[in-house]
Design a protein around this motif. Structure first.
Motif, PDB file in Angstrom:
ATOM      1  N   TYR A 150       0.684  -1.152  -0.021  1.00  0.00           N
ATOM      2  CA  TYR A 150      -0.071   0.161  -0.010  1.00  0.00           C
ATOM      3  C   TYR A 150       0.813   1.453  -0.001  1.00  0.00           C
ATOM      4  CZ  TYR A 150      -3.879  -2.822   1.534  1.00  0.00           C
ATOM      5  OH  TYR A 150      -5.057  -3.990   1.603  1.00  0.00           O
ATOM      6  N   THR A 151       0.337   2.428  -0.552  1.00  0.00           N
ATOM      7  CA  THR A 151       0.988   3.393  -0.560  1.00  0.00           C
ATOM      8  C   THR A 151      -0.084   4.432   0.202  1.00  0.00           C
ATOM      9  OG1 THR A 151       2.178   3.099  -2.867  1.00  0.00           O
ATOM     10  CG2 THR A 151       1.885   5.226  -2.135  1.00  0.00           C
ATOM     11  N   VAL A 152       0.518   5.143   1.199  1.00  0.00           N
ATOM     12  CA  VAL A 152      -0.233   6.029   1.939  1.00  0.00           C
ATOM     13  C   VAL A 152       0.349   7.621   2.099  1.00  0.00           C
ATOM     14  CG1 VAL A 152      -1.235   6.278   4.357  1.00  0.00           C
ATOM     15  CG2 VAL A 152      -0.727   3.866   3.607  1.00  0.00           C
ATOM     16  N   THR A 153      -0.558   8.244   1.802  1.00  0.00           N
ATOM     17  CA  THR A 153      -0.223   9.748   2.123  1.00  0.00           C
ATOM     18  C   THR A 153      -0.545  10.394   3.730  1.00  0.00           C
ATOM     19  OG1 THR A 153      -0.221  10.086  -0.108  1.00  0.00           O
ATOM     20  CG2 THR A 153      -0.295  12.103   1.157  1.00  0.00           C
ATOM     21  N   ILE A 154       0.449  10.722   4.265  1.00  0.00           N
ATOM     22  CA  ILE A 154       0.186  11.109   5.710  1.00  0.00           C
ATOM     23  C   ILE A 154       0.058  12.788   5.827  1.00  0.00           C
ATOM     24  CG2 ILE A 154       0.601  10.942   7.976  1.00  0.00           C
ATOM     25  CD1 ILE A 154       1.928   8.221   7.156  1.00  0.00           C
ATOM     26  N   ASP A 155      -0.758  13.136   6.343  1.00  0.00           N
ATOM     27  CA  ASP A 155      -0.598  14.675   6.875  1.00  0.00           C
ATOM     28  C   ASP A 155       0.480  14.974   7.822  1.00  0.00           C
ATOM     29  OD1 ASP A 155      -1.193  17.421   7.554  1.00  0.00           O
ATOM     30  OD2 ASP A 155      -2.999  16.819   8.642  1.00  0.00           O
ATOM     31  N   GLU A 156       1.324  15.954   7.441  1.00  0.00           N
ATOM     32  CA  GLU A 156       2.481  16.276   8.477  1.00  0.00           C
ATOM     33  C   GLU A 156       2.190  16.629   9.907  1.00  0.00           C
ATOM     34  OE1 GLU A 156       5.406  19.092   7.308  1.00  0.00           O
ATOM     35  OE2 GLU A 156       5.043  18.778   5.280  1.00  0.00           O
ATOM     36  N   ASN A 157       0.911  17.161  10.067  1.00  0.00           N
ATOM     37  CA  ASN A 157       0.619  17.520  11.703  1.00  0.00           C
ATOM     38  C   ASN A 157       0.199  16.186  12.245  1.00  0.00           C
ATOM     39  OD1 ASN A 157       1.234  20.165  10.805  1.00  0.00           O
ATOM     40  ND2 ASN A 157      -0.898  20.427  10.324  1.00  0.00           N
ATOM     41  N   LYS A 158      -0.365  15.088  11.642  1.00  0.00           N
ATOM     42  CA  LYS A 158      -0.767  13.795  12.265  1.00  0.00           C
ATOM     43  C   LYS A 158       0.243  12.805  11.856  1.00  0.00           C
ATOM     44  CE  LYS A 158      -5.232  15.518  11.875  1.00  0.00           C
ATOM     45  NZ  LYS A 158      -6.483  15.240  10.925  1.00  0.00           N
ATOM     46  N   ARG A 159       1.520  13.058  11.811  1.00  0.00           N
ATOM     47  CA  ARG A 159       2.400  12.043  11.158  1.00  0.00           C
ATOM     48  C   ARG A 159       2.636  10.752  12.493  1.00  0.00           C
ATOM     49  NH1 ARG A 159       7.620  14.872  10.172  1.00  0.00           N
ATOM     50  NH2 ARG A 159       6.444  15.637   8.299  1.00  0.00           N
ATOM     51  N   ILE A 160       2.888  11.321  13.567  1.00  0.00           N
ATOM     52  CA  ILE A 160       3.444  10.303  14.646  1.00  0.00           C
ATOM     53  C   ILE A 160       2.024   9.301  14.783  1.00  0.00           C
ATOM     54  CG2 ILE A 160       4.113   9.890  16.867  1.00  0.00           C
ATOM     55  CD1 ILE A 160       5.616  12.567  16.766  1.00  0.00           C
ATOM     56  N   LYS A 161       0.970  10.229  14.960  1.00  0.00           N
ATOM     57  CA  LYS A 161      -0.289   9.536  15.561  1.00  0.00           C
ATOM     58  C   LYS A 161      -0.309   8.496  14.419  1.00  0.00           C
ATOM     59  CE  LYS A 161      -4.899   9.944  16.597  1.00  0.00           C
ATOM     60  NZ  LYS A 161      -6.225  11.012  16.567  1.00  0.00           N
ATOM     61  N   THR A 162      -0.404   8.797  12.929  1.00  0.00           N
ATOM     62  CA  THR A 162      -0.986   8.100  11.857  1.00  0.00           C
ATOM     63  C   THR A 162       0.120   6.790  11.836  1.00  0.00           C
ATOM     64  OG1 THR A 162      -1.780   9.993  11.031  1.00  0.00           O
ATOM     65  CG2 THR A 162      -1.310   8.012   9.720  1.00  0.00           C
ATOM     66  N   VAL A 163       1.592   6.864  12.073  1.00  0.00           N
ATOM     67  CA  VAL A 163       2.384   5.975  11.708  1.00  0.00           C
ATOM     68  C   VAL A 163       2.310   5.045  12.950  1.00  0.00           C
ATOM     69  CG1 VAL A 163       5.003   5.356  12.225  1.00  0.00           C
ATOM     70  CG2 VAL A 163       4.088   7.388  10.478  1.00  0.00           C
ATOM     71  N   ASN A 164       1.868   5.360  13.981  1.00  0.00           N
ATOM     72  CA  ASN A 164       1.721   4.424  15.270  1.00  0.00           C
ATOM     73  C   ASN A 164       0.335   3.638  14.942  1.00  0.00           C
ATOM     74  OD1 ASN A 164       3.884   5.088  16.693  1.00  0.00           O
ATOM     75  ND2 ASN A 164       2.775   6.620  17.859  1.00  0.00           N
ATOM     76  N   GLU A 165      -0.663   4.103  14.503  1.00  0.00           N
ATOM     77  CA  GLU A 165      -1.914   3.705  14.262  1.00  0.00           C
ATOM     78  C   GLU A 165      -1.765   2.458  13.082  1.00  0.00           C
ATOM     79  OE1 GLU A 165      -4.825   6.669  13.554  1.00  0.00           O
ATOM     80  OE2 GLU A 165      -4.991   7.164  15.550  1.00  0.00           O
ATOM     81  N   ILE A 166      -1.164   2.717  12.122  1.00  0.00           N
ATOM     82  CA  ILE A 166      -0.870   1.955  11.091  1.00  0.00           C
ATOM     83  C   ILE A 166       0.030   0.852  11.463  1.00  0.00           C
ATOM     84  CG2 ILE A 166       0.351   1.502   8.875  1.00  0.00           C
ATOM     85  CD1 ILE A 166      -0.558   4.475   8.093  1.00  0.00           C
ATOM     86  N   ARG A 167       1.014   1.127  12.370  1.00  0.00           N
ATOM     87  CA  ARG A 167       1.964  -0.106  12.844  1.00  0.00           C
ATOM     88  C   ARG A 167       1.060  -1.098  13.807  1.00  0.00           C
ATOM     89  NH1 ARG A 167       5.650  -2.516  11.508  1.00  0.00           N
ATOM     90  NH2 ARG A 167       6.782  -0.925  11.152  1.00  0.00           N
ATOM     91  N   ASN A 168       0.067  -0.488  14.578  1.00  0.00           N
ATOM     92  CA  ASN A 168      -0.724  -1.178  15.380  1.00  0.00           C
ATOM     93  C   ASN A 168      -1.742  -2.059  14.589  1.00  0.00           C
ATOM     94  OD1 ASN A 168       0.138  -0.255  17.944  1.00  0.00           O
ATOM     95  ND2 ASN A 168      -1.333   1.297  17.903  1.00  0.00           N
ATOM     96  N   LEU A 169      -2.239  -1.581  13.272  1.00  0.00           N
ATOM     97  CA  LEU A 169      -3.273  -2.279  12.382  1.00  0.00           C
ATOM     98  C   LEU A 169      -2.248  -3.183  11.607  1.00  0.00           C
ATOM     99  CD1 LEU A 169      -5.780  -2.065  11.154  1.00  0.00           C
ATOM    100  CD2 LEU A 169      -4.926  -0.549   9.209  1.00  0.00           C
ATOM    101  N   ILE A 170      -1.135  -2.984  11.368  1.00  0.00           N
ATOM    102  CA  ILE A 170      -0.331  -4.216  10.413  1.00  0.00           C
ATOM    103  C   ILE A 170       0.443  -5.225  11.221  1.00  0.00           C
ATOM    104  CG2 ILE A 170      -0.235  -2.701   8.263  1.00  0.00           C
ATOM    105  CD1 ILE A 170       2.807  -2.273   9.016  1.00  0.00           C
ATOM    106  N   GLY A 171       0.591  -4.699  12.493  1.00  0.00           N
ATOM    107  CA  GLY A 171       1.243  -5.687  13.402  1.00  0.00           C
ATOM    108  C   GLY A 171       2.922  -5.466  13.158  1.00  0.00           C
TER     109      GLY A 171
END
Length: 121
Positions: free
Chosen positions: A17-38
């Protein structure tokens, strides 16, 4: 989509998957993706690198501060004649750090490295 395009992103029952992330929500989004994919899956890219660096820097700076403050207090207690002077000095340094963080609001954003280094210095 055509079969050729899909084959580039989905092989051996695994998807890319290719994901585009908002700069202001970078840390939260990366952590949520990590929790989702394992942990058995992987992520790459500048958002991931910046998120990991930010979290590691924050953690390390916290450890440094917890080590430095008691050492600083011990040195000052041994060298100064009054017990209140070290507390006064630490208080003035704390106020200076807060003022520095407040003046950074003028610029809108500040690098996490600058923020961490400014507090330690």
């Amino acid at each position: 989509m055509s079969k050729e395009v899909v084959e580039n992103y989905y092989k051996d029952n695994k998807a890319l998957y290719t994901v585009t992330i908002d700069e202001n929500k970078r840390i939260k989004t990366v952590n949520e993706i990590r929790n989702l994919i394992g942990d058995e899956n992987s992520m790459a890219g500048s958002a991931v690198n910046t998120s990991i660096a930010t979290q590691a820097t924050t953690k390390e700076v916290s450890k440094i501060i917890l080590f430095i403050i008691p050492l600083y207090l011990a040195i000052l207690m041994l060298t100064l004649t009054s017990w209140f002077e070290p507390i006064l000095l630490l208080g003035s340094i704390g106020i200076a750090i807060k003022l520095n963080q407040g003046t950074n609001l003028i610029f809108g954003t500040i690098s996490f490295v600058t923020n961490a280094a400014g507090n330690v210095l």
